[in-house]
Design a protein around this motif. Structure first.
Motif, PDB file in Angstrom:
ATOM      1  N   HIS A  16       0.823  -1.212  -0.015  1.00 55.09           N
ATOM      2  CA  HIS A  16       0.096   0.075  -0.003  1.00 55.09           C
ATOM      3  C   HIS A  16       0.882   1.316   0.058  1.00 55.09           C
ATOM      4  O   HIS A  16       1.557   1.476   0.947  1.00 55.09           O
ATOM      5  N   LEU A  17       1.115   1.697  -1.160  1.00 57.73           N
ATOM      6  CA  LEU A  17       1.893   2.761  -1.445  1.00 57.73           C
ATOM      7  C   LEU A  17       1.090   4.275  -1.302  1.00 57.73           C
ATOM      8  O   LEU A  17       0.244   4.415  -1.949  1.00 57.73           O
ATOM      9  N   ASN A  55      -6.355   5.575  -5.927  1.00 54.12           N
ATOM     10  CA  ASN A  55      -7.350   6.620  -5.443  1.00 54.12           C
ATOM     11  C   ASN A  55      -6.386   7.741  -5.260  1.00 54.12           C
ATOM     12  O   ASN A  55      -5.254   7.588  -4.902  1.00 54.12           O
ATOM     13  N   HIS A  56      -6.891   8.817  -5.553  1.00 57.64           N
ATOM     14  CA  HIS A  56      -6.386  10.247  -5.274  1.00 57.64           C
ATOM     15  C   HIS A  56      -7.039  11.084  -4.532  1.00 57.64           C
ATOM     16  O   HIS A  56      -8.352  11.121  -4.653  1.00 57.64           O
ATOM     17  N   ASP A  57      -6.452  12.037  -3.786  1.00 64.16           N
ATOM     18  CA  ASP A  57      -7.209  13.185  -3.300  1.00 64.16           C
ATOM     19  C   ASP A  57      -6.233  14.487  -3.820  1.00 64.16           C
ATOM     20  O   ASP A  57      -5.392  14.153  -4.783  1.00 64.16           O
ATOM     21  N   VAL A  58      -6.566  15.686  -3.322  1.00 65.24           N
ATOM     22  CA  VAL A  58      -5.733  16.614  -4.001  1.00 65.24           C
ATOM     23  C   VAL A  58      -4.204  17.048  -3.664  1.00 65.24           C
ATOM     24  O   VAL A  58      -3.651  17.755  -4.220  1.00 65.24           O
ATOM     25  N   ASP A  59      -3.929  15.948  -2.484  1.00 63.21           N
ATOM     26  CA  ASP A  59      -2.601  16.216  -1.987  1.00 63.21           C
ATOM     27  C   ASP A  59      -1.809  14.948  -1.716  1.00 63.21           C
ATOM     28  O   ASP A  59      -0.683  15.074  -1.513  1.00 63.21           O
ATOM     29  N   HIS A  60      -2.356  13.909  -2.173  1.00 65.46           N
ATOM     30  CA  HIS A  60      -1.871  12.570  -2.250  1.00 65.46           C
ATOM     31  C   HIS A  60      -2.324  11.462  -3.037  1.00 65.46           C
ATOM     32  O   HIS A  60      -3.622  11.686  -3.462  1.00 65.46           O
ATOM     33  N   VAL A  61      -1.825  10.320  -3.278  1.00 63.52           N
ATOM     34  CA  VAL A  61      -2.120   9.184  -4.139  1.00 63.52           C
ATOM     35  C   VAL A  61      -2.132   7.958  -3.375  1.00 63.52           C
ATOM     36  O   VAL A  61      -1.021   7.701  -2.682  1.00 63.52           O
ATOM     37  N   HIS A  62      -2.915   6.989  -3.354  1.00 59.48           N
ATOM     38  CA  HIS A  62      -2.953   5.729  -2.875  1.00 59.48           C
ATOM     39  C   HIS A  62      -2.961   4.570  -3.830  1.00 59.48           C
ATOM     40  O   HIS A  62      -3.687   4.647  -4.890  1.00 59.48           O
TER      41      HIS A  62
END
Length: 64
Positions: A16-17, A55-62
């Motif tokens: 899980h990066l 998955n992503h958000d505005v300041d990180h990526v999973h």
């Protein structure tokens, strides 16, 4: 499910990066996330990696 092997073992690893933007700046939008995913999907077969989830958000990526 693909198991990897070497001389003495059989294994299956899940990673899980989470990649964060420096100073948590809000720079990731759908366009950038899609391009990053394309790059990962291009690289994955070369290393026998299966990209299961993105998955992503505005300041990180999973990545899973």
């Amino acid at each position: 499910m693909n198991f990897d092997t070497n001389n003495h073992s059989v294994f299956l690893l899940h990673y899980h990066l989470i990649m964060c933007i420096q100073y948590r700046n809000k720079v990731i939008d759908n366009t950038i996330s899609n391009r990053l995913q394309e790059i990962f999907e291009y690289i994955c077969p070369k290393y026998n990696i299966l990209l299961e989830e993105w998955n992503h958000d505005v300041d990180h990526v999973h990545v899973l």
